[in-house]
Motif scaffolding. Structure first.
Motif, PDB file in Angstrom:
ATOM      1  N   ASP A  74       0.833  -1.200   0.000  1.00 51.15           N
ATOM      2  CA  ASP A  74       0.000   0.000   0.000  1.00 51.15           C
ATOM      3  C   ASP A  74       0.868   1.250   0.000  1.00 51.15           C
ATOM      4  OD1 ASP A  74      -2.307  -1.507   0.041  1.00 51.15           O
ATOM      5  OD2 ASP A  74      -2.630  -1.282   2.190  1.00 51.15           O
TER       6      ASP A  74
ATOM      7  N   ASN B 224       0.893   3.815  -3.191  1.00 53.34           N
ATOM      8  CA  ASN B 224       0.479   5.197  -2.964  1.00 53.34           C
ATOM      9  C   ASN B 224       1.635   6.171  -3.126  1.00 53.34           C
ATOM     10  OD1 ASN B 224      -2.477   5.507  -2.264  1.00 53.34           O
ATOM     11  ND2 ASN B 224      -1.888   3.690  -1.103  1.00 53.34           N
ATOM     12  N   ARG B 225       2.838   5.763  -2.755  1.00 50.17           N
ATOM     13  CA  ARG B 225       3.994   6.634  -2.984  1.00 50.17           C
ATOM     14  C   ARG B 225       4.207   6.823  -4.486  1.00 50.17           C
ATOM     15  NH1 ARG B 225       9.072   7.807   0.213  1.00 50.17           N
ATOM     16  NH2 ARG B 225       8.308   6.348   1.749  1.00 50.17           N
TER      17      ARG B 225
ATOM     18  N   LYS C 186       1.857   6.673  -6.747  1.00 45.96           N
ATOM     19  CA  LYS C 186       0.759   7.554  -7.173  1.00 45.96           C
ATOM     20  C   LYS C 186       1.119   9.006  -6.874  1.00 45.96           C
ATOM     21  CE  LYS C 186      -4.214   8.168  -6.670  1.00 45.96           C
ATOM     22  NZ  LYS C 186      -5.433   7.646  -6.083  1.00 45.96           N
ATOM     23  N   TRP C 187       1.640   9.272  -5.658  1.00 54.45           N
ATOM     24  CA  TRP C 187       2.057  10.615  -5.288  1.00 54.45           C
ATOM     25  C   TRP C 187       3.111  11.134  -6.273  1.00 54.45           C
ATOM     26  CZ3 TRP C 187       1.221  15.064  -3.209  1.00 54.45           C
ATOM     27  CH2 TRP C 187       2.286  15.936  -2.969  1.00 54.45           C
TER      28      TRP C 187
ATOM     29  N   ARG D 117      -4.150   5.765   6.428  1.00 57.92           N
ATOM     30  CA  ARG D 117      -5.125   6.102   5.388  1.00 57.92           C
ATOM     31  C   ARG D 117      -4.423   6.988   4.372  1.00 57.92           C
ATOM     32  NH1 ARG D 117      -8.620  10.334   4.717  1.00 57.92           N
ATOM     33  NH2 ARG D 117      -7.953  11.224   6.710  1.00 57.92           N
ATOM     34  N   PHE D 118      -4.694   6.755   3.103  1.00 59.77           N
ATOM     35  CA  PHE D 118      -4.074   7.500   2.020  1.00 59.77           C
ATOM     36  C   PHE D 118      -5.110   8.388   1.335  1.00 59.77           C
ATOM     37  CE2 PHE D 118      -1.743   3.549   2.549  1.00 59.77           C
ATOM     38  CZ  PHE D 118      -0.439   4.002   2.673  1.00 59.77           C
ATOM     39  N   ASP D 119      -4.658   9.532   0.827  1.00 60.66           N
ATOM     40  CA  ASP D 119      -5.519  10.438   0.088  1.00 60.66           C
ATOM     41  C   ASP D 119      -5.948   9.777  -1.219  1.00 60.66           C
ATOM     42  OD1 ASP D 119      -6.562  13.262  -0.495  1.00 60.66           O
ATOM     43  OD2 ASP D 119      -5.276  12.856  -2.235  1.00 60.66           O
ATOM     44  N   ASP D 120      -7.234   9.862  -1.533  1.00 63.04           N
ATOM     45  CA  ASP D 120      -7.762   9.234  -2.748  1.00 63.04           C
ATOM     46  C   ASP D 120      -7.218   9.867  -4.025  1.00 63.04           C
ATOM     47  OD1 ASP D 120      -9.318   7.439  -1.306  1.00 63.04           O
ATOM     48  OD2 ASP D 120     -11.044   8.789  -1.269  1.00 63.04           O
TER      49      ASP D 120
ATOM     50  N   TYR E 285      -4.338  12.069  -4.560  1.00 64.64           N
ATOM     51  CA  TYR E 285      -2.893  12.132  -4.786  1.00 64.64           C
ATOM     52  C   TYR E 285      -2.105  10.967  -4.194  1.00 64.64           C
ATOM     53  CZ  TYR E 285      -3.706  16.906  -6.346  1.00 64.64           C
ATOM     54  OH  TYR E 285      -4.150  18.002  -7.027  1.00 64.64           O
ATOM     55  N   GLY E 286      -2.693  10.217  -3.277  1.00 65.11           N
ATOM     56  CA  GLY E 286      -2.021   9.057  -2.704  1.00 65.11           C
ATOM     57  C   GLY E 286      -1.149   9.333  -1.498  1.00 65.11           C
ATOM     58  N   TYR E 287      -1.013  10.594  -1.062  1.00 63.95           N
ATOM     59  CA  TYR E 287      -0.169  10.870   0.101  1.00 63.95           C
ATOM     60  C   TYR E 287      -0.790  10.265   1.365  1.00 63.95           C
ATOM     61  CZ  TYR E 287      -3.374  14.824   0.909  1.00 63.95           C
ATOM     62  OH  TYR E 287      -4.487  15.603   1.111  1.00 63.95           O
TER      63      TYR E 287
END
Length: 152
Positions: free
Chosen positions: A27, A31-32, A34-35, A113-116, A118-120
């Protein structure tokens, strides 16, 4: 496409990983990535400590450079921001990923929890026995380096 039994198996694995926090690495990696691929050229972010951790930091980023920073007291909810010249520092979101993913013998990652968009890392919490702590993004403004956008 997965069959219904395949979907059920995958769903159980996902729930098991979430409950045990043992699969957070992928995860974090996804997500990183994605960011890194979607991050805005400019942004302002406010990050506050939760639980045992306290205080807030504010940063404005333009390109790969932190252009303004500020700090606010331990309670984070009141008091004025103390602005300073921007020190040479890492991208605040990259640093937040590192802190959230950091392994510790004393604390266990309880939630993340990650931002939808930007993924941060939107927030995380570590359980350290009697006390714990983490951080949460309390403000994120894309496409600006105007630090006052999150200084309320």
């Amino acid at each position: 496409m997965l069959s219904s039994s395949g979907m059920k198996t995958w769903g159980l694995m996902a729930v098991g990983c979430w409950l045990l926090s043992g699969c957070s690495g992928s995860d974090f990696d996804a997500n990183r990535e994605k960011w890194r691929s979607d991050r805005p050229e400019e942004y302002v972010i406010s990050i506050c400590g939760t639980g045992f951790d306290g205080g807030c930091t504010l940063a404005a980023v333009s390109g790969d450079t932190v252009v303004a920073t500020a700090q606010r007291g331990v309670d984070g909810s009141s008091g004025d921001w103390t602005f300073a010249e921007a020190p040479e520092q890492a991208d605040p979101v990259e640093a937040l990923f590192d802190r959230a993913a950091r392994e510790s013998d004393d604390c266990e990652l309880d939630s993340v929890r990650f931002d939808d968009r930007y993924g941060y890392v939107a927030d995380y919490y570590r359980d350290c026995g009697e006390e714990g702590g983490g951080e949460e993004v309390t403000c994120f403004q894309a496409d600006t380096s105007d630090v006052t956008r999150c200084a309320e």
